[in-house]
Design a protein around this motif. Structure first.
Motif, PDB file in Angstrom:
ATOM      1  N   THR A  79       1.981  -8.459 -16.838  1.00  0.00           N
ATOM      2  CA  THR A  79       0.876  -8.560 -15.498  1.00  0.00           C
ATOM      3  C   THR A  79       2.460  -7.915 -14.364  1.00  0.00           C
ATOM      4  OG1 THR A  79      -0.847  -9.128 -17.036  1.00  0.00           O
ATOM      5  CG2 THR A  79      -1.043  -7.797 -15.071  1.00  0.00           C
ATOM      6  N   ILE A  80       2.194  -9.148 -13.849  1.00  0.00           N
ATOM      7  CA  ILE A  80       2.533  -8.347 -12.342  1.00  0.00           C
ATOM      8  C   ILE A  80       3.908  -8.289 -12.317  1.00  0.00           C
ATOM      9  CG2 ILE A  80       4.153 -10.427 -10.579  1.00  0.00           C
ATOM     10  CD1 ILE A  80       2.659 -12.296 -11.502  1.00  0.00           C
ATOM     11  N   ALA A  81       5.197  -7.916 -13.398  1.00  0.00           N
ATOM     12  CA  ALA A  81       5.966  -6.761 -13.971  1.00  0.00           C
ATOM     13  C   ALA A  81       5.854  -5.570 -13.764  1.00  0.00           C
ATOM     14  CB  ALA A  81       6.365  -7.421 -14.576  1.00  0.00           C
ATOM     15  N   GLU A  82       4.145  -5.480 -14.478  1.00  0.00           N
ATOM     16  CA  GLU A  82       4.102  -3.923 -14.727  1.00  0.00           C
ATOM     17  C   GLU A  82       3.193  -3.413 -13.122  1.00  0.00           C
ATOM     18  OE1 GLU A  82       0.986  -4.558 -18.131  1.00  0.00           O
ATOM     19  OE2 GLU A  82       2.593  -4.260 -19.518  1.00  0.00           O
ATOM     20  N   VAL A  83       2.899  -3.926 -12.721  1.00  0.00           N
ATOM     21  CA  VAL A  83       2.012  -3.700 -11.207  1.00  0.00           C
ATOM     22  C   VAL A  83       2.531  -3.575 -10.323  1.00  0.00           C
ATOM     23  CG1 VAL A  83       0.209  -5.451  -9.227  1.00  0.00           C
ATOM     24  CG2 VAL A  83      -0.515  -5.222 -11.799  1.00  0.00           C
ATOM     25  N   GLY A 103       9.442 -10.210  -7.233  1.00  0.00           N
ATOM     26  CA  GLY A 103      10.696  -9.976  -8.000  1.00  0.00           C
ATOM     27  C   GLY A 103      10.992  -8.644  -8.220  1.00  0.00           C
ATOM     28  N   GLY A 104      10.387  -7.659  -6.747  1.00  0.00           N
ATOM     29  CA  GLY A 104      10.702  -6.585  -6.353  1.00  0.00           C
ATOM     30  C   GLY A 104      11.993  -5.805  -7.581  1.00  0.00           C
ATOM     31  N   VAL A 105      13.081  -6.820  -6.353  1.00  0.00           N
ATOM     32  CA  VAL A 105      14.935  -6.231  -6.733  1.00  0.00           C
ATOM     33  C   VAL A 105      14.468  -6.292  -8.251  1.00  0.00           C
ATOM     34  CG1 VAL A 105      15.299  -9.123  -6.329  1.00  0.00           C
ATOM     35  CG2 VAL A 105      16.536  -6.558  -5.885  1.00  0.00           C
ATOM     36  N   VAL A 106      14.163  -6.582  -9.028  1.00  0.00           N
ATOM     37  CA  VAL A 106      14.577  -6.943 -10.249  1.00  0.00           C
ATOM     38  C   VAL A 106      14.210  -5.809 -10.842  1.00  0.00           C
ATOM     39  CG1 VAL A 106      14.872  -8.117 -12.529  1.00  0.00           C
ATOM     40  CG2 VAL A 106      15.200  -9.630 -10.429  1.00  0.00           C
ATOM     41  N   LEU A 107      12.880  -5.683 -11.050  1.00  0.00           N
ATOM     42  CA  LEU A 107      11.781  -4.679 -11.752  1.00  0.00           C
ATOM     43  C   LEU A 107      11.655  -3.176 -11.299  1.00  0.00           C
ATOM     44  CD1 LEU A 107       8.607  -7.579 -10.947  1.00  0.00           C
ATOM     45  CD2 LEU A 107      10.353  -6.800 -13.265  1.00  0.00           C
ATOM     46  N   GLU A 125      -0.861  -7.482  -1.964  1.00  0.00           N
ATOM     47  CA  GLU A 125      -2.075  -6.284  -2.785  1.00  0.00           C
ATOM     48  C   GLU A 125      -1.554  -6.613  -4.287  1.00  0.00           C
ATOM     49  OE1 GLU A 125      -1.497  -4.899   1.908  1.00  0.00           O
ATOM     50  OE2 GLU A 125       0.043  -6.158  -0.115  1.00  0.00           O
ATOM     51  N   ILE A 126      -0.175  -7.342  -4.239  1.00  0.00           N
ATOM     52  CA  ILE A 126       0.016  -7.577  -5.243  1.00  0.00           C
ATOM     53  C   ILE A 126      -0.502  -8.260  -7.135  1.00  0.00           C
ATOM     54  CG2 ILE A 126       2.152  -7.532  -6.955  1.00  0.00           C
ATOM     55  CD1 ILE A 126       3.806  -6.231  -4.717  1.00  0.00           C
ATOM     56  N   LEU A 127      -0.294  -9.758  -5.474  1.00  0.00           N
ATOM     57  CA  LEU A 127      -1.337 -10.341  -6.855  1.00  0.00           C
ATOM     58  C   LEU A 127      -2.771  -9.935  -7.057  1.00  0.00           C
ATOM     59  CD1 LEU A 127      -1.889 -13.509  -7.338  1.00  0.00           C
ATOM     60  CD2 LEU A 127      -2.430 -13.850  -4.150  1.00  0.00           C
ATOM     61  N   GLU A 128      -3.006  -9.523  -5.419  1.00  0.00           N
ATOM     62  CA  GLU A 128      -5.045  -8.911  -6.135  1.00  0.00           C
ATOM     63  C   GLU A 128      -4.697  -8.141  -6.750  1.00  0.00           C
ATOM     64  OE1 GLU A 128      -5.563  -7.649  -1.693  1.00  0.00           O
ATOM     65  OE2 GLU A 128      -6.158  -9.528  -1.493  1.00  0.00           O
ATOM     66  N   PHE A 158       3.631   0.292  -8.695  1.00  0.00           N
ATOM     67  CA  PHE A 158       3.720   0.664  -6.847  1.00  0.00           C
ATOM     68  C   PHE A 158       4.275   1.362  -7.110  1.00  0.00           C
ATOM     69  CE2 PHE A 158       0.521  -3.080  -5.916  1.00  0.00           C
ATOM     70  CZ  PHE A 158      -0.736  -2.075  -5.144  1.00  0.00           C
ATOM     71  N   ALA A 159       5.948   1.005  -7.228  1.00  0.00           N
ATOM     72  CA  ALA A 159       6.694   1.227  -7.208  1.00  0.00           C
ATOM     73  C   ALA A 159       6.869   3.502  -7.878  1.00  0.00           C
ATOM     74  CB  ALA A 159       8.089   0.563  -7.813  1.00  0.00           C
ATOM     75  N   CYS A 160       6.176   3.472  -8.494  1.00  0.00           N
ATOM     76  CA  CYS A 160       6.319   4.599  -9.196  1.00  0.00           C
ATOM     77  C   CYS A 160       5.613   5.911  -8.435  1.00  0.00           C
ATOM     78  CB  CYS A 160       5.705   4.599 -10.564  1.00  0.00           C
ATOM     79  SG  CYS A 160       7.147   3.811 -12.122  1.00  0.00           S
ATOM     80  N   LYS A 161       4.492   5.230  -8.330  1.00  0.00           N
ATOM     81  CA  LYS A 161       4.105   5.823  -6.600  1.00  0.00           C
ATOM     82  C   LYS A 161       4.758   6.382  -5.841  1.00  0.00           C
ATOM     83  CE  LYS A 161      -0.548   4.491  -8.483  1.00  0.00           C
ATOM     84  NZ  LYS A 161      -1.541   3.184  -7.412  1.00  0.00           N
ATOM     85  N   GLY A 162       5.715   5.200  -5.569  1.00  0.00           N
ATOM     86  CA  GLY A 162       6.778   5.813  -4.379  1.00  0.00           C
ATOM     87  C   GLY A 162       6.092   5.552  -2.756  1.00  0.00           C
ATOM     88  N   ASN A 163       7.622   6.124  -2.171  1.00  0.00           N
ATOM     89  CA  ASN A 163       6.507   5.632  -0.380  1.00  0.00           C
ATOM     90  C   ASN A 163       6.140   4.122  -0.071  1.00  0.00           C
ATOM     91  OD1 ASN A 163       7.624   8.708   0.222  1.00  0.00           O
ATOM     92  ND2 ASN A 163       5.834   8.926  -0.668  1.00  0.00           N
TER      93      ASN A 163
END
Length: 236
Positions: free
Chosen positions: A115-119, A135-139, A66-69, A123-128
């Motif tokens: 853009t990938i970092a922002e996406v 790269g999620g662990v860094v971002l 979903e992150i790629l898309e 998603f993380a800010c929406k939570g759950n």
């Protein structure tokens, strides 16, 4: 000549690079799962999402493709056009120049990664959500209500797991696993701006020695104690 053209191209096509962590406050909760090649994360993530949904009364989602898309959509590109970034491949200088001059849809490597970092961050800010790789662990490491997992195992064991999928020789799978590990490390280090320390993870599990179910139950227990799911419990 190369440098002049490339500088011109970057000024014309690239917006200012920002740090998404400074631009967007996030509360979470969010889980990230990093894994060595051959350690399967999707089953753990799906089971964890189901149990967290039941426990919290809120729907948890698993994010990977979903992150790629979403990133491709933001860039108005086909996902196949940016997938190479996740494989830690970069265009040569002349490839960049030709792409810029020949297509109104050109986007540079840095713009795609931004853009990938922002996406991931959005998603993380929406939570759950549970983010696998990317790269999620860094971002998301600065988010207070976050929990970061890494799956690892001996190389030979991981290669044997890959053999069940690809039906290739052990030698081929050993080489494949090492190559994928390096590519994932390159992407994480790009976002981190330096080699990533294992201290960013809350917990590291040995996939060879632990059942998926045990890993999931352990994650939930530790998330509760860390306060990711609610009121924080002080750990002595």
């Amino acid at each position: 000549m190369d440098n002049i053209l490339l500088k011109y191209m970057e000024k014309r096509y690239e917006s200012k690079i920002i740090d998404p962590k400074k631009e967007m406050f996030c509360e979470g909760p969010v889980v990230t799962i990093s894994r060595e090649c051959g350690c399967t994360a999707i089953n753990i993530a799906n089971s964890l999402a189901a149990k967290l949904s039941a426990k919290t009364g809120k729907r948890w989602t698993v994010l990977t493709k979903e992150i790629l898309e979403r990133s491709a959509k933001e860039l108005n590109l086909d996902p196949a056009k940016i997938e190479y970034v996740f494989n830690s491949m970069e265009k040569s200088t002349w490839d960049e120049i030709l792409a810029a001059l020949s297509s109104k849809y050109y986007q540079s490597d840095r713009k795609i990664k931004k853009t990938i970092a922002e996406v991931v961050r959005s998603f993380a800010c929406k939570g759950n959500c549970i983010i696998i790789g990317r790269g999620g662990v860094v971002l998301t490491n600065d988010i207070e209500r976050s929990f970061h997992v890494k799956l690892h195992a001996p190389l030979e064991w991981r290669a044997s797991q890959l053999q069940k999928i690809y039906k290739l020789s052990m030698e081929e799978m050993l080489k494949y696993a090492e190559e994928i590990d390096k590519k994932r490390e390159i992407l994480r280090n790009y976002f981190n701006k330096e080699p990533l320390s294992t201290t960013v993870f809350d917990v590291i599990y040995n996939s060879k020695k632990l059942r998926d179910e045990d890993i999931v139950d352990s994650c939930i227990d530790l998330m509760e104690k860390k306060g990711v799911l609610g009121k924080q419990i002080v750990m002595g």
